[in-house]
Design a protein around this motif. Structure first.
Motif, PDB file in Angstrom:
ATOM      1  N   ASN A 226      28.541  32.799  22.885  1.00 47.46           N
ATOM      2  CA  ASN A 226      27.840  32.928  24.239  1.00 47.46           C
ATOM      3  C   ASN A 226      27.344  31.821  24.842  1.00 47.46           C
ATOM      4  N   VAL A 227      27.936  30.617  24.786  1.00 46.06           N
ATOM      5  CA  VAL A 227      27.176  29.334  25.347  1.00 46.06           C
ATOM      6  C   VAL A 227      27.415  29.600  27.118  1.00 46.06           C
ATOM      7  N   PHE A 228      28.565  30.382  27.297  1.00 45.25           N
ATOM      8  CA  PHE A 228      28.542  30.387  28.850  1.00 45.25           C
ATOM      9  C   PHE A 228      29.337  31.820  29.230  1.00 45.25           C
ATOM     10  N   PRO A 229      28.541  32.862  29.358  1.00 45.31           N
ATOM     11  CA  PRO A 229      29.146  34.186  29.371  1.00 45.31           C
ATOM     12  C   PRO A 229      29.543  34.399  30.881  1.00 45.31           C
ATOM     13  N   ILE A 230      30.574  35.152  31.093  1.00 46.60           N
ATOM     14  CA  ILE A 230      31.010  35.477  32.434  1.00 46.60           C
ATOM     15  C   ILE A 230      31.365  36.924  32.246  1.00 46.60           C
ATOM     16  N   GLN A 231      30.655  37.576  33.007  1.00 41.35           N
ATOM     17  CA  GLN A 231      30.822  39.238  32.987  1.00 41.35           C
ATOM     18  C   GLN A 231      31.740  39.577  34.123  1.00 41.35           C
ATOM     19  N   ILE A 232      32.802  39.991  33.828  1.00 44.96           N
ATOM     20  CA  ILE A 232      33.959  40.459  34.870  1.00 44.96           C
ATOM     21  C   ILE A 232      33.506  41.867  35.233  1.00 44.96           C
ATOM     22  N   PRO A 233      33.120  42.192  36.524  1.00 44.20           N
ATOM     23  CA  PRO A 233      32.973  43.358  36.922  1.00 44.20           C
ATOM     24  C   PRO A 233      34.075  44.508  36.980  1.00 44.20           C
ATOM     25  N   PRO A 234      33.821  45.686  36.912  1.00 43.55           N
ATOM     26  CA  PRO A 234      35.143  46.729  36.847  1.00 43.55           C
ATOM     27  C   PRO A 234      35.531  46.763  38.208  1.00 43.55           C
ATOM     28  N   LEU A 235      36.520  47.207  38.496  1.00 35.34           N
ATOM     29  CA  LEU A 235      37.140  47.395  39.577  1.00 35.34           C
ATOM     30  C   LEU A 235      36.486  48.432  40.808  1.00 35.34           C
ATOM     31  N   ARG A 236      35.993  49.403  40.084  1.00 40.44           N
ATOM     32  CA  ARG A 236      35.022  50.287  40.780  1.00 40.44           C
ATOM     33  C   ARG A 236      33.723  49.563  41.470  1.00 40.44           C
ATOM     34  N   GLU A 237      33.366  48.531  41.036  1.00 37.08           N
ATOM     35  CA  GLU A 237      32.136  47.657  41.653  1.00 37.08           C
ATOM     36  C   GLU A 237      32.568  46.679  42.526  1.00 37.08           C
ATOM     37  N   ARG A 238      34.110  46.698  42.814  1.00 35.66           N
ATOM     38  CA  ARG A 238      34.523  45.897  44.058  1.00 35.66           C
ATOM     39  C   ARG A 238      35.495  46.450  44.697  1.00 35.66           C
ATOM     40  N   PRO A 239      35.273  47.582  45.288  1.00 33.40           N
ATOM     41  CA  PRO A 239      36.374  48.420  46.006  1.00 33.40           C
ATOM     42  C   PRO A 239      37.078  47.729  47.159  1.00 33.40           C
ATOM     43  N   GLU A 240      36.276  46.891  47.770  1.00 27.09           N
ATOM     44  CA  GLU A 240      36.686  46.073  48.929  1.00 27.09           C
ATOM     45  C   GLU A 240      38.011  45.146  48.545  1.00 27.09           C
ATOM     46  N   ASP A 241      38.271  45.095  47.124  1.00 26.24           N
ATOM     47  CA  ASP A 241      39.438  44.339  46.745  1.00 26.24           C
ATOM     48  C   ASP A 241      40.653  45.015  46.488  1.00 26.24           C
ATOM     49  N   ILE A 242      40.495  46.401  46.576  1.00 23.64           N
ATOM     50  CA  ILE A 242      41.643  47.276  46.077  1.00 23.64           C
ATOM     51  C   ILE A 242      42.706  47.050  47.199  1.00 23.64           C
ATOM     52  N   PRO A 243      42.447  46.989  48.596  1.00 18.49           N
ATOM     53  CA  PRO A 243      43.535  47.134  49.418  1.00 18.49           C
ATOM     54  C   PRO A 243      44.313  45.630  49.155  1.00 18.49           C
ATOM     55  N   LEU A 244      43.782  44.657  48.821  1.00 19.95           N
ATOM     56  CA  LEU A 244      44.311  43.367  48.849  1.00 19.95           C
ATOM     57  C   LEU A 244      45.115  43.516  47.384  1.00 19.95           C
ATOM     58  N   LEU A 245      44.735  44.066  46.436  1.00 17.41           N
ATOM     59  CA  LEU A 245      45.324  44.155  45.384  1.00 17.41           C
ATOM     60  C   LEU A 245      46.445  44.923  45.465  1.00 17.41           C
ATOM     61  N   VAL A 246      46.412  46.220  46.104  1.00 18.38           N
ATOM     62  CA  VAL A 246      47.621  47.118  46.252  1.00 18.38           C
ATOM     63  C   VAL A 246      48.789  46.440  46.897  1.00 18.38           C
ATOM     64  N   ARG A 247      48.452  45.563  48.109  1.00 19.31           N
ATOM     65  CA  ARG A 247      49.385  44.890  48.670  1.00 19.31           C
ATOM     66  C   ARG A 247      49.953  43.933  47.819  1.00 19.31           C
ATOM     67  N   PHE A 248      49.110  43.170  47.056  1.00 19.76           N
ATOM     68  CA  PHE A 248      49.796  41.920  46.063  1.00 19.76           C
ATOM     69  C   PHE A 248      50.794  42.731  45.398  1.00 19.76           C
ATOM     70  N   PHE A 249      50.363  43.722  44.499  1.00 20.10           N
ATOM     71  CA  PHE A 249      51.219  44.362  43.394  1.00 20.10           C
ATOM     72  C   PHE A 249      52.310  44.917  44.007  1.00 20.10           C
ATOM     73  N   ALA A 250      52.282  45.604  45.457  1.00 19.95           N
ATOM     74  CA  ALA A 250      53.492  46.420  46.105  1.00 19.95           C
ATOM     75  C   ALA A 250      54.456  45.045  46.221  1.00 19.95           C
ATOM     76  N   GLN A 251      54.242  44.008  46.839  1.00 17.29           N
ATOM     77  CA  GLN A 251      55.159  43.011  47.240  1.00 17.29           C
ATOM     78  C   GLN A 251      55.625  42.352  46.079  1.00 17.29           C
TER      79      GLN A 251
END
Length: 703
Positions: A552-577
């Motif tokens: 635990n020298v340098f912990p990085i907490q990755i937020p779940p996707l529900r906590e960053r909904p503004e990223d979902i459209p970008l991810l949808v376009r990326f995966f679709a392409q």
């Protein structure tokens, strides 16, 4: 008158002594039997009249008498044999009995019929034979013959006995000298042979290039053999042919490298098939016309260059015929058994070199292939996980990326926390790509996917025989990651009894393989990841506190996707392409209402669930518009409704909602976890991750 007689006798005695002195001088000055015999004949002729002189020597190897004829005044009417048996030769009798033999009446002689017939045929009437004996051995006999009857008196016989003693010394010296010279020649040839073998051995160990090796061998052979051409041909797998790999033929316009030579009806092919040396000369070539007329033309071209003899020896290593070594000469009968034996010894060394070169060539080919694959995979990894390729613009993700940018250049241990499917491995790859270790390997290991009993071996390796089934030495992940990065996923699943050893590696950078006492030092940066609450596990004594603090020298907490909904459209376009390119489809637009529905969904499986959902959508799409199965999304939303009693606040806890969601997916898949239709695939998570969550949530099948 008496005085004149006395003067005449004295004069004869002086001549005889002078003759003895001449014989003695001849004995001292000659070491060759032929020249000795020739000069001896001339000098004796001055004091003793004879028409025939000979020396007969006993040959220990054949047990016969060898006949040497000196000067004769009569023409030979019949051939005189070079060897006769001891019984047939008068010299044989003299050699056996060591007594002089006088035959002064050849016409009536009944002994030695074969010899007597030859003497009679030449008109010899008298023959006197004396033993040749040195202080060390019996050599043979010395004889003179005359066309006169009773040609020799007592004085002549006495003189001849004196001469025979001197001749015995001379013959013994000549034989010893010849043996010494022969021994010296043998030693010199053996020295040269050993030098050639040493030169070949040095060439074999100093180069893996077979063409350079052949050139060095050809130069060494030319100092010992009468060879003009040296060639190396290797068996062409899958054919009945030998391919000429290299040849050395200085002074000739001859370029046959790469030519295929049939094994059938060629001297080299016969050597390869029989695994024995094959010598060819003009006589043998006449007996094998198929060799000259072989369709390959290789032998015809050699013969056209003036080659008259050759020797081909097989290259055999570990009972496998690899090819042949050939030498050839413009001189007929240039190669015999001795040359073939030497070439066979050289071929044994060359065979090892050929086998090593072929193995090196194969290893080099595999190495190049692996290098290319490694570069390709590294490019793929960099493309898929590069810091700049992390998809999203939300404040939560931006904060994470700043942390990654800060910690990546250091060698500090990093602990990535987050729910399953949030992209912990992507972040680990980004850290590695931005670190000083990016040119080395990133080694990954999912601790939950390895059975508990094998995890120690997987991490640290083992020696042969360390445990049942350890049939060979194995290098562990820490060794593979030396000077690179090791990514341990699901680190919370590491057994308690193995955690101290992991802690030691992190602190001391050293460990021992299973079954070994030798300490191995490594330079490894560790990135750990988990979806478990390690602090809670420490409180429950399910995880060592000292290891937790080290991770635990340098912990990085990755937020779940529900906590960053503004990223979902970008991810949808990326995966679709990405999936469209992979499936060779064109997706030009995504319906806005579909994007809105995707943004509102809670995505309990996070990015992995979204990725799998978009993949299904691309599969279902028939045209340029992405056809999102919203009905599946609505079903998933309904399944996500908690079935348990709400908490005091009126809402089900997140843990209860997750438990119900997993149970519904399990029921839909008939409790099948793995596979394309299994619950893990429906939830968009790894099988091992789902099994880990089921254990944590206490989910078991109720029949």
């Amino acid at each position: 008158m008496a005085r004149e007689i006395r003067d005449t006798v004295d004069s004869d005695i002086i001549l005889q002594y002078q003759a003895l002195l001449d014989v003695l001088e001849t004995v001292v000055t000659h070491h060759d039997l032929q020249s000795l015999f020739r000069d001896l004949s001339k000098k004796l002729q001055r004091v003793i009249r004879f028409d025939l002189i000979s020396v007969v020597l006993h040959d220990p190897e054949t047990g016969m008498m060898r006949i040497l004829l000196g000067k004769t005044s009569i023409p030979l009417k019949t051939s005189v044999p070079e060897y006769m048996t001891v019984e047939e030769a008068p010299g044989g009798w003299v050699w056996q009995h060591q007594q002089p033999l006088l035959m002064d009446d050849i016409e009536n002689e009944t002994r030695f019929p074969e010899t007597v017939d030859i003497l009679r045929a030449h008109g010899v009437k008298t023959c006197y034979v004396l033993p040749l004996t040195s202080s060390a051995r019996r050599l043979g006999a010395f004889g003179v013959g005359s066309l006169r009857e009773s040609a020799y008196g007592e004085a002549d016989l006495a003189l001849l006995r004196q001469v025979a003693k001197q001749v015995a010394i001379a013959v013994d010296n000549a034989i010893n000298f010849e043996r010494a010279r022969a021994a010296e020649r043998d030693r010199a040839r053996e020295r040269d042979r050993l030098r050639v073998l040493l030169d070949v051995n040095n060439a074999v160990v100093s180069t893996l290039d077979l063409r350079q090796l052949l050139k060095a061998i050809a130069e060494s052979l030319r100092s010992f053999l009468d060879n003009d051409f040296t060639g190396l041909a290797l068996y062409e797998p899958g054919t009945a042919m030998l391919r000429v790999l290299a040849h050395d033929f200085p002074g000739h316009e001859f370029d046959e490298e790469g030519v295929l030579v049939p094994i059938e009806n060629t001297p080299g092919g016969r050597a390869f098939s029989s695994r024995k040396p094959i010598v060819m000369n003009q006589a043998i070539l006449e007996q094998n016309p198929d060799w000259r007329n072989n369709p390959s033309g290789f032998i015809r071209n050699l013969l056209a260059q003036g080659i008259k003899s050759s020797c081909a020896v097989p290259l055999v290593s570990h009972d496998r015929a690899l090819g042949i070594l050939s030498v050839a000469s413009t001189r007929d009968d240039a190669f015999g058994e001795g040359e073939a034996e030497l070439l066979s010894q050289i071929a044994g060394q060359i065979a090892i070199a050929v086998e090593n070169a072929l193995a090196f060539r194969e290893i080099e080919s595999l190495k190049n292939k692996l290098t290319e694959e490694k570069l390709y995979l590294e490019e793929e990894i960099q493309t898929a996980y590069n810091f700049e390729q992390v998809i999203g613009q939300s404040a939560a993700l931006t904060r994470i990326l700043r942390q990654v940018e800060t910690v990546a250049p250091t060698d500090s241990t990093i602990l990535i926390l987050g729910e399953t499917g949030t992209g912990k491995e992507v972040i680990a790859h980004s850290i590695h790509s931005l670190s000083e270790r990016r040119d080395r390997t990133l080694v990954k290991l999912n601790c939950a996917a390895i059975p508990t009993g094998l995890l120690e071996s997987e991490l640290f390796g083992h020696e042969k025989g360390a445990f049942t089934g350890a049939i060979a030495q194995r290098i562990g992940r820490f060794e593979l990651a030396h000077r690179g990065t090791l990514f341990l996923d699901e680190v919370g699943d590491i057994p308690l009894d193995l955690q101290p050893k992991l802690l030691r590696v992190l602190q001391e950078q050293e460990f021992e393989r299973l079954g070994s006492s030798r300490t191995i030092r490594v330079d490894v940066r560790l990135i750990a990841a988990t979806n478990s609450d390690l602090a809670q596990m420490v409180a429950e004594r399910k995880f060592r506190s000292d290891l937790f603090y080290r991770l635990n020298v340098f912990p990085i907490q990755i937020p779940p996707l529900r906590e960053r909904p503004e990223d979902i459209p970008l991810l949808v376009r990326f995966f679709a392409q990405r999936f469209a390119r992979r499936m060779k489809k064109r997706i030009e637009s995504i319906p806005a209402e579909a994007v809105a529905a995707l943004t509102e969904y809670r995505w309990p499986g996070n990015i992995r669930e979204l990725e799998n959902f978009i993949e299904r959508a691309v599969i279902l799409s028939k045209g340029p518009e992405l056809e999102i199965p919203l009905s599946e999304l609505n079903t998933s939303r309904k399944l996500a409704v908690p079935s348990r009693a709400p908490s005091e606040s009126g809402f089900a806890t997140l843990e209860d909602a997750e438990r119900d969601h997993i149970i519904r997916a399990l029921k839909q898949s008939n409790w099948v976890i793995g596979g394309q239709e299994g619950a893990a695939a429906r939830l968009g998570m790894k099988r091992t991750t789902l099994q880990s969550r089921m254990r944590k949530l206490g989910i078991i099948r109720q029949d």
